[in-house]
Design a protein around this motif. Structure first.
Motif, short mmCIF file in Angstrom:
data_model
loop_
_atom_site.label_atom_id
_atom_site.label_comp_id
_atom_site.label_asym_id
_atom_site.label_seq_id
_atom_site.Cartn_x
_atom_site.Cartn_y
_atom_site.Cartn_z
N UNK A 1 16.31 6.34 38.35
CA UNK A 1 14.98 6.56 37.79
C UNK A 1 14.81 8.03 37.44
N UNK A 2 14.19 8.25 36.31
CA UNK A 2 13.96 9.62 35.85
C UNK A 2 12.83 10.26 36.67
N UNK A 3 12.95 11.54 36.84
CA UNK A 3 11.90 12.31 37.50
C UNK A 3 10.97 12.83 36.43
N UNK A 4 9.66 12.69 36.63
CA UNK A 4 8.67 13.17 35.66
C UNK A 4 8.09 14.50 36.16
N UNK A 5 8.21 15.52 35.33
CA UNK A 5 7.74 16.86 35.68
C UNK A 5 6.71 17.29 34.63
N UNK A 6 5.53 17.67 35.09
CA UNK A 6 4.49 18.16 34.20
C UNK A 6 4.60 19.68 34.18
N UNK A 7 4.87 20.23 33.00
CA UNK A 7 5.07 21.67 32.87
C UNK A 7 3.73 22.42 33.00
N UNK A 8 3.81 23.71 33.33
CA UNK A 8 2.58 24.51 33.42
C UNK A 8 1.75 24.46 32.14
N UNK A 9 2.40 24.45 30.98
CA UNK A 9 1.66 24.38 29.71
C UNK A 9 0.85 23.10 29.61
N UNK A 10 1.45 21.98 30.01
CA UNK A 10 0.74 20.70 29.97
C UNK A 10 -0.42 20.68 30.96
N UNK A 11 -0.23 21.30 32.12
CA UNK A 11 -1.32 21.39 33.10
C UNK A 11 -2.47 22.20 32.53
N UNK A 12 -2.15 23.30 31.85
CA UNK A 12 -3.18 24.13 31.21
C UNK A 12 -3.93 23.33 30.15
N UNK A 13 -3.17 22.59 29.33
CA UNK A 13 -3.80 21.74 28.31
C UNK A 13 -4.75 20.74 28.94
N UNK A 14 -4.31 20.13 30.02
CA UNK A 14 -5.12 19.11 30.68
C UNK A 14 -6.38 19.71 31.29
N UNK A 15 -6.25 20.88 31.92
CA UNK A 15 -7.42 21.57 32.46
C UNK A 15 -8.43 21.88 31.36
N UNK A 16 -7.93 22.31 30.20
CA UNK A 16 -8.83 22.63 29.08
C UNK A 16 -9.57 21.39 28.61
#
Length: 96
Positions: free
Chosen positions: A1-16
């Protein structure tokens, strides 16, 4: 199974998106549930073209939320690189 990693950029996008659209406190858990399928099916999303070539996307917990990712088959990891509002003219899918 693949590991899913949310990058800092995506976290910033989501916070926005949470801040600008007043999304609920459960948003991060909802996004996490939307990404679970990528553990078993990392190529499930549609491939993007143009400047986003090499990435794929899936729809998030709301039909307007675009989760952009890259699958690294060598590492067996999925890297979520951006989260966009598909209704925006700046979205990765705006050309469609």
């Amino acid at each position: 199974m693949a590991r899913v990693i949310v990058t800092p950029r995506a976290v910033t996008d989501l916070h926005a998106l949470v801040d600008n659209l007043g999304l609920p406190d459960t948003t991060f858990q909802r996004v996490q549930r939307s990404l679970r399928m990528l553990e078993r099916f990392p190529r499930a999303g549609r491939a993007l073209t143009g400047r986003w070539q090499g990435t794929r996307f899936v729809i998030g917990p709301w039909p307007w939320m675009i989760l952009v990712y890259v699958h690294d088959a060598d590492d067996d990891c999925v890297y979520v690189v951006a989260v966009h509002d598909g209704r925006s003219s700046a979205s990765v899918t705006a050309w469609r």
